[in-house]
Design an enzyme around this catalytic site. Sequence first.
Site, PDB file in Angstrom:
ATOM      1  N   ASN A 212      18.290 -23.826  16.489  1.00 14.23           N
ATOM      2  CA  ASN A 212      17.301 -24.287  15.369  1.00 14.23           C
ATOM      3  C   ASN A 212      17.419 -23.178  13.910  1.00 14.23           C
ATOM      4  OD1 ASN A 212      16.154 -21.261  15.746  1.00 14.23           O
ATOM      5  ND2 ASN A 212      15.865 -21.773  17.817  1.00 14.23           N
ATOM      6  N   ASP A 281      14.003 -23.636  24.100  1.00 12.30           N
ATOM      7  CA  ASP A 281      12.929 -23.971  24.742  1.00 12.30           C
ATOM      8  C   ASP A 281      13.761 -24.128  26.100  1.00 12.30           C
ATOM      9  OD1 ASP A 281      10.817 -22.835  24.460  1.00 12.30           O
ATOM     10  OD2 ASP A 281      10.115 -24.557  23.049  1.00 12.30           O
ATOM     11  N   LYS A 291      35.353 -32.220  25.436  1.00 14.24           N
ATOM     12  CA  LYS A 291      34.369 -32.354  24.218  1.00 14.24           C
ATOM     13  C   LYS A 291      34.006 -34.429  24.817  1.00 14.24           C
ATOM     14  CE  LYS A 291      35.080 -34.629  19.579  1.00 14.24           C
ATOM     15  NZ  LYS A 291      36.131 -34.334  18.515  1.00 14.24           N
ATOM     16  N   PHE A 325       5.933 -13.643  18.774  1.00 15.19           N
ATOM     17  CA  PHE A 325       5.676 -14.051  18.175  1.00 15.19           C
ATOM     18  C   PHE A 325       5.522 -15.828  18.359  1.00 15.19           C
ATOM     19  CE2 PHE A 325       7.049 -12.823  13.561  1.00 15.19           C
ATOM     20  CZ  PHE A 325       7.490 -10.645  14.034  1.00 15.19           C
ATOM     21  N   LYS A 339      -1.075 -17.822  23.568  1.00 11.48           N
ATOM     22  CA  LYS A 339       0.554 -17.998  23.689  1.00 11.48           C
ATOM     23  C   LYS A 339       0.019 -16.088  24.141  1.00 11.48           C
ATOM     24  CE  LYS A 339       3.104 -20.949  21.040  1.00 11.48           C
ATOM     25  NZ  LYS A 339       4.354 -21.284  20.475  1.00 11.48           N
ATOM     26  N   LYS A 343       1.102 -15.293  27.383  1.00  6.24           N
ATOM     27  CA  LYS A 343       2.567 -14.576  28.679  1.00  6.24           C
ATOM     28  C   LYS A 343       1.979 -13.077  28.011  1.00  6.24           C
ATOM     29  CE  LYS A 343       4.806 -17.999  25.547  1.00  6.24           C
ATOM     30  NZ  LYS A 343       6.013 -18.339  24.959  1.00  6.24           N
TER      31      LYS A 343
HETATM   32  O1  PMT Z   1      15.110 -15.166  12.000  1.00  4.00           O
HETATM   33  P1  PMT Z   1      14.355 -15.749  10.719  1.00  4.00           P
HETATM   34  O2  PMT Z   1      15.108 -17.418  10.197  1.00  4.00           O
HETATM   35  O3  PMT Z   1      14.510 -14.929   9.898  1.00  4.00           O
HETATM   36  O4  PMT Z   1      12.630 -16.281  11.067  1.00  4.00           O
HETATM   37  C1  PMT Z   1      12.113 -15.986  11.610  1.00  4.00           C
HETATM   38  C2  PMT Z   1      11.303 -16.656  12.439  1.00  4.00           C
HETATM   39  C3  PMT Z   1      10.636 -17.762  11.897  1.00  4.00           C
HETATM   40  C4  PMT Z   1      12.626 -16.885  14.182  1.00  4.00           C
HETATM   41  C5  PMT Z   1      10.296 -15.563  13.668  1.00  4.00           C
HETATM   42  O5  PMT Z   1       9.000 -15.226  12.920  1.00  4.00           O
HETATM   43  C6  PMT Z   1       9.740 -16.600  14.436  1.00  4.00           C
HETATM   44  O6  PMT Z   1       8.377 -16.671  14.249  1.00  4.00           O
HETATM   45  N1  PMT Z   1      10.135 -16.135  15.815  1.00  4.00           N
HETATM   46  C7  PMT Z   1       9.182 -16.799  17.185  1.00  4.00           C
HETATM   47  C8  PMT Z   1       9.784 -18.412  17.038  1.00  4.00           C
HETATM   48  C9  PMT Z   1       9.494 -18.958  18.391  1.00  4.00           C
HETATM   49  O7  PMT Z   1      10.439 -19.613  19.282  1.00  4.00           O
HETATM   50  O8  PMT Z   1       8.326 -19.558  19.104  1.00  4.00           O
HETATM   51  P2  PMT Z   1       7.216 -19.751  19.642  1.00  4.00           P
HETATM   52  O9  PMT Z   1       5.919 -19.576  19.485  1.00  4.00           O
HETATM   53  O10 PMT Z   1       8.155 -21.302  20.094  1.00  4.00           O
HETATM   54  O11 PMT Z   1       7.428 -18.670  21.122  1.00  4.00           O
HETATM   55  C10 PMT Z   1       6.640 -18.150  21.879  1.00  4.00           C
HETATM   56  C11 PMT Z   1       6.982 -16.888  21.658  1.00  4.00           C
HETATM   57  O12 PMT Z   1       7.951 -17.058  22.807  1.00  4.00           O
HETATM   58  C12 PMT Z   1       8.121 -15.498  20.857  1.00  4.00           C
HETATM   59  O13 PMT Z   1       7.841 -14.593  21.182  1.00  4.00           O
HETATM   60  C13 PMT Z   1       9.782 -16.555  21.613  1.00  4.00           C
HETATM   61  O14 PMT Z   1      11.020 -15.348  21.126  1.00  4.00           O
HETATM   62  C14 PMT Z   1       8.885 -16.670  23.049  1.00  4.00           C
HETATM   63  N2  PMT Z   1       9.586 -17.534  23.906  1.00  4.00           N
HETATM   64  C15 PMT Z   1       9.933 -18.633  23.501  1.00  4.00           C
HETATM   65  C16 PMT Z   1      10.366 -19.938  24.131  1.00  4.00           C
HETATM   66  C17 PMT Z   1      10.729 -19.064  25.555  1.00  4.00           C
HETATM   67  N3  PMT Z   1      11.821 -20.210  26.387  1.00  4.00           N
HETATM   68  N4  PMT Z   1      11.171 -17.706  25.764  1.00  4.00           N
HETATM   69  C18 PMT Z   1      10.305 -16.895  24.746  1.00  4.00           C
HETATM   70  O15 PMT Z   1      10.407 -15.452  25.389  1.00  4.00           O
END
Ligand code: PMT
Length: 400
Positions: A212, A281, A291, A325, A339, A343
């Site tokens: 991403n 995810d 490849k 986040f 979330k 979580k």
């Molecule tokens: O890195 P930059 O370019 O500065 O951009 C910042 C950002 C947009 C990446 C950051 O601000 C941000 O939003 N990060 C979290 C992105 C994310 O994965 O969001 P989510 O809503 O999909 O996940 C929710 C939370 O679960 C997050 O804290 C994530 O780290 C966590 N997660 C998600 C999926 C997964 N399989 N495991 C996780 O731990």
Amino acid sequence: MNRVLKGKNILIGVCGGIAAYKVCDLASRLKKRDMNIDIIMTEASANFINPLTFQSLTSNKVIMNMFETSYDNEIQHIYLAKKADIVLIAPATANIIGKIAAGIADDMLTTTIMATKAPIVIAPAMNSNMYENSILQENISKLKKRGYVFIEPVEGRLACGDTGRGKMAEPVYIENYIESFFAASADLKGKKVIVTAGPTQEAIDPVRFITNHSTGKMGYAIAQKAALRGAYVDLISGPTVLAPPLGVNTINVISAEEMYKKIMELYDKADIVIKGAAVADYAPFNTTEQKIKKDEGNLTIELKKNPDILYELGKNKENKILVGFAMETQNLIENAKEKVAKKNLDFIVANDLKIEGAGFATDTNIVKLIFKDGSIESIPKMSKLDLADIILDRVVSILN
Ligand code: PMT
């Protein structure tokens, strides 16, 4: 956030190198942090920068001449040596490093260095062959043994056209170092913090992957600020081009699975976890060894679910502080609240990717902090570094 540097005295010795222009930026940054900046320029440095530039940036008289009469009847080199809380030599040439190592004091800068009891930080900048020269390296080792701190130059294209190690560290990096020096008694002292940052890459075959747009800027800012506030920080980072923050233990991983394993190894001893990483995810069910060849028809890749790392951490939260986040493109608050509950978080930092100045890659962010009691705090647009401090302020409030 001026509180750490406000009112502190820094003496900067500017030597004759093209990187002197970067010290103008540094001086301007430190001035904005309300530091008092005194500048001593060597004669050679005046070939690169006019003293008036530094005088205008610092609002202080620039000293060059050892025998210049001071307005206030002070013996300048003793006065400046005593006044300084920290001395920085930047850019430091091979010549000044050699002189200090040999105990030579034959001009304003070297006599002041000899006379000061303040910690001395040296940021070298020179041609890479000069930097690698064993005489210089011996001088550096000698000074390090005596407690002088070196901010290593970085690799890159040098002014002379060569490529190699020799570029002075960026002003923001030096600013962060100076801040960390003064932040030793900060509010996260003794705390173990894990921060995750950046994207993950999920390999399809040896040349392709799913990822991403995360650059790591948000997570790196949090890691940097947590270290500046005295925490021991493990930064678990997906692939980024960012330099590892100073004073942070940076651990590089590629995939979500790797990030999961690394964080689980460290989780037990952590007091605080802040999950800024954009974790994929899903990952390809199989990563082919060779490849994948182009064929006539379409290609279907089967994906498997990655571990939800934060969810797993939330199951064993105990008295740790967990901050997530949420990256959303719709229903920001609703989705983020879900979330927080699912979580088991203390709070979540929700950013809406559709708002300009928020989310991926920018130096700024615009967020809402959503706490487990349902309260919401709206944070206006600001730099990711400033936002990092606000997030850490809220963590400290919960700790207290
Ligand atoms: O890195 P930059 O370019 O500065 O951009 C910042 C950002 C947009 C990446 C950051 O601000 C941000 O939003 N990060 C979290 C992105 C994310 O994965 O969001 P989510 O809503 O999909 O996940 C929710 C939370 O679960 C997050 O804290 C994530 O780290 C966590 N997660 C998600 C999926 C997964 N399989 N495991 C996780 O731990």
